[in-house]
Design a protein around this motif. Structure first.
Motif, PDB file in Angstrom:
ATOM      1  N   ASN A  85       0.816  -1.214   0.000  1.00 53.79           N
ATOM      2  CA  ASN A  85       0.000   0.000   0.000  1.00 53.79           C
ATOM      3  C   ASN A  85       0.848   1.262   0.000  1.00 53.79           C
ATOM      4  N   ARG A  86       1.959   1.250   0.755  1.00 53.85           N
ATOM      5  CA  ARG A  86       2.851   2.415   0.798  1.00 53.85           C
ATOM      6  C   ARG A  86       3.479   2.640  -0.582  1.00 53.85           C
ATOM      7  N   ALA A  87       3.887   1.558  -1.246  1.00 52.19           N
ATOM      8  CA  ALA A  87       4.457   1.696  -2.597  1.00 52.19           C
ATOM      9  C   ALA A  87       3.411   2.221  -3.564  1.00 52.19           C
ATOM     10  N   LEU A  88       2.182   1.751  -3.449  1.00 48.49           N
ATOM     11  CA  LEU A  88       1.126   2.136  -4.375  1.00 48.49           C
ATOM     12  C   LEU A  88       0.625   3.555  -4.151  1.00 48.49           C
ATOM     13  N   ILE A  89       0.303   3.914  -2.889  1.00 49.51           N
ATOM     14  CA  ILE A  89      -0.334   5.215  -2.637  1.00 49.51           C
ATOM     15  C   ILE A  89       0.484   6.154  -1.753  1.00 49.51           C
ATOM     16  N   GLY A  90       1.665   5.742  -1.335  1.00 43.70           N
ATOM     17  CA  GLY A  90       2.503   6.602  -0.512  1.00 43.70           C
ATOM     18  C   GLY A  90       2.170   6.483   0.962  1.00 43.70           C
ATOM     19  N   ASP A  91       2.676   7.418   1.717  1.00 41.61           N
ATOM     20  CA  ASP A  91       2.480   7.438   3.168  1.00 41.61           C
ATOM     21  C   ASP A  91       1.005   7.721   3.476  1.00 41.61           C
ATOM     22  N   PRO A  92       0.333   6.795   4.193  1.00 42.93           N
ATOM     23  CA  PRO A  92      -1.086   7.004   4.508  1.00 42.93           C
ATOM     24  C   PRO A  92      -1.361   8.307   5.251  1.00 42.93           C
ATOM     25  N   ALA A  93      -0.409   8.782   6.029  1.00 39.17           N
ATOM     26  CA  ALA A  93      -0.601  10.029   6.777  1.00 39.17           C
ATOM     27  C   ALA A  93      -0.608  11.249   5.858  1.00 39.17           C
ATOM     28  N   GLU A  94      -0.101  11.090   4.632  1.00 38.00           N
ATOM     29  CA  GLU A  94      -0.015  12.217   3.705  1.00 38.00           C
ATOM     30  C   GLU A  94      -1.116  12.212   2.644  1.00 38.00           C
ATOM     31  N   LEU A  95      -2.034  11.253   2.717  1.00 30.59           N
ATOM     32  CA  LEU A  95      -3.134  11.221   1.761  1.00 30.59           C
ATOM     33  C   LEU A  95      -4.052  12.408   2.022  1.00 30.59           C
ATOM     34  N   ALA A  96      -4.575  12.992   0.970  1.00 26.27           N
ATOM     35  CA  ALA A  96      -5.467  14.140   1.116  1.00 26.27           C
ATOM     36  C   ALA A  96      -6.791  13.820   0.434  1.00 26.27           C
ATOM     37  N   GLU A  97      -7.835  13.633   1.248  1.00 25.78           N
ATOM     38  CA  GLU A  97      -9.159  13.388   0.689  1.00 25.78           C
ATOM     39  C   GLU A  97      -9.819  14.726   0.391  1.00 25.78           C
ATOM     40  N   LEU A  98     -10.293  14.857  -0.838  1.00 20.53           N
ATOM     41  CA  LEU A  98     -10.953  16.079  -1.266  1.00 20.53           C
ATOM     42  C   LEU A  98     -12.436  15.806  -1.426  1.00 20.53           C
ATOM     43  N   GLN A  99     -13.265  16.600  -0.766  1.00 19.02           N
ATOM     44  CA  GLN A  99     -14.722  16.485  -0.877  1.00 19.02           C
ATOM     45  C   GLN A  99     -15.181  17.419  -1.987  1.00 19.02           C
ATOM     46  N   VAL A 100     -15.904  16.881  -2.947  1.00 18.46           N
ATOM     47  CA  VAL A 100     -16.387  17.675  -4.072  1.00 18.46           C
ATOM     48  C   VAL A 100     -17.901  17.768  -3.974  1.00 18.46           C
ATOM     49  N   GLN A 101     -18.400  18.995  -3.876  1.00 20.89           N
ATOM     50  CA  GLN A 101     -19.837  19.253  -3.805  1.00 20.89           C
ATOM     51  C   GLN A 101     -20.433  19.151  -5.199  1.00 20.89           C
ATOM     52  N   LEU A 102     -21.515  18.397  -5.322  1.00 18.56           N
ATOM     53  CA  LEU A 102     -22.203  18.231  -6.596  1.00 18.56           C
ATOM     54  C   LEU A 102     -23.389  19.185  -6.682  1.00 18.56           C
ATOM     55  N   PRO A 103     -23.831  19.504  -7.904  1.00 21.43           N
ATOM     56  CA  PRO A 103     -24.969  20.423  -8.056  1.00 21.43           C
ATOM     57  C   PRO A 103     -26.226  19.973  -7.310  1.00 21.43           C
ATOM     58  N   SER A 104     -26.403  18.672  -7.117  1.00 19.20           N
ATOM     59  CA  SER A 104     -27.599  18.163  -6.431  1.00 19.20           C
ATOM     60  C   SER A 104     -27.545  18.364  -4.926  1.00 19.20           C
ATOM     61  N   GLY A 105     -26.391  18.775  -4.418  1.00 17.85           N
ATOM     62  CA  GLY A 105     -26.236  18.926  -2.978  1.00 17.85           C
ATOM     63  C   GLY A 105     -25.457  17.783  -2.362  1.00 17.85           C
ATOM     64  N   GLY A 106     -25.342  16.681  -3.090  1.00 21.38           N
ATOM     65  CA  GLY A 106     -24.531  15.570  -2.613  1.00 21.38           C
ATOM     66  C   GLY A 106     -23.056  15.873  -2.819  1.00 21.38           C
ATOM     67  N   TYR A 107     -22.231  14.905  -2.501  1.00 19.72           N
ATOM     68  CA  TYR A 107     -20.805  15.086  -2.708  1.00 19.72           C
ATOM     69  C   TYR A 107     -20.169  13.730  -2.969  1.00 19.72           C
ATOM     70  N   PHE A 108     -18.955  13.783  -3.477  1.00 22.68           N
ATOM     71  CA  PHE A 108     -18.147  12.583  -3.583  1.00 22.68           C
ATOM     72  C   PHE A 108     -16.740  12.941  -3.164  1.00 22.68           C
ATOM     73  N   ALA A 109     -15.973  11.944  -2.810  1.00 23.49           N
ATOM     74  CA  ALA A 109     -14.612  12.164  -2.340  1.00 23.49           C
ATOM     75  C   ALA A 109     -13.624  11.567  -3.329  1.00 23.49           C
ATOM     76  N   ILE A 110     -12.567  12.291  -3.577  1.00 21.13           N
ATOM     77  CA  ILE A 110     -11.437  11.778  -4.340  1.00 21.13           C
ATOM     78  C   ILE A 110     -10.195  12.018  -3.502  1.00 21.13           C
ATOM     79  N   THR A 111      -9.195  11.189  -3.686  1.00 18.25           N
ATOM     80  CA  THR A 111      -8.024  11.242  -2.826  1.00 18.25           C
ATOM     81  C   THR A 111      -6.769  11.562  -3.619  1.00 18.25           C
ATOM     82  N   LYS A 112      -6.043  12.553  -3.141  1.00 18.59           N
ATOM     83  CA  LYS A 112      -4.729  12.869  -3.680  1.00 18.59           C
ATOM     84  C   LYS A 112      -3.751  11.940  -2.970  1.00 18.59           C
TER      85      LYS A 112
END
Length: 167
Positions: A85-112
């Motif tokens: 997992n560290r090789a694939l996505i890096g240090d887990p402590a450095e992951l940045a989850e971004l919340q994206v607001q959708l026009p409907s009021g819902g949201y989804f998350a993507i991770t840097k």
């Protein structure tokens, strides 16, 4: 309706294609870290539906979505070891989850992420930020199109036009 089922299959198919690209772009990096990722074949494409598919028709006939991935989640091969997992996505402590607001009021998350997946995003999309912005734009546009389609399908005027057109 039928259009919504096609829409969901198409959105999943597009994201599955991106996941395959990222998986395959990560192979060399993961090999350099001592792990093996298998090369994945591109998913089958989703055919366009004819406009005005009749009610009760099965829109999934012949559809094959090659990956059960959810949009925004990379469906790469998963191994449970922390080193993988560290090789694939890096240090887990450095992951940045971004919340994206959708026009409907819902949201989804993507991770840097870091690691090989970050390198793959940069190799395929030019930068990880370009990948994240692309996913965000794709999801927003898909939601806008879906909302417009649902409103049209509920409109008596649209139903009349469709009936006239298909007569």
């Amino acid at each position: 309706g039928a259009g919504i089922a096609w829409f969901d299959a198409h959105r999943t198919s597009v994201m599955a294609e991106v996941d395959v690209l990222l998986n395959n772009a990560s192979i060399e990096c993961m090999t350099n870290h001592g792990f093996q990722l298998n090369h994945l074949a591109p998913p089958a494409s989703i055919p366009d539906l004819d406009f005005g598919l009749p009610d009760g028709a099965d829109p999934s006939s012949g559809f094959r979505v090659a990956s059960p991935s959810m949009a925004g989640n990379d469906s790469m091969e998963v191994e449970s070891s922390p080193a993988f997992n560290r090789a694939l996505i890096g240090d887990p402590a450095e992951l940045a989850e971004l919340q994206v607001q959708l026009p409907s009021g819902g949201y989804f998350a993507i991770t840097k992420v870091g690691g090989c997946l970050a390198e793959a995003r940069e190799a395929v999309f030019g930068s990880q930020d370009a990948y994240l912005e692309g996913v965000e734009s794709f999801m927003m546009l898909q939601e806008i199109v879906l909302e417009a389609r649902m409103q049209a399908e509920q409109s008596p005027e649209f139903a009349n036009l469709l009936a006239e057109w298909s007569a």
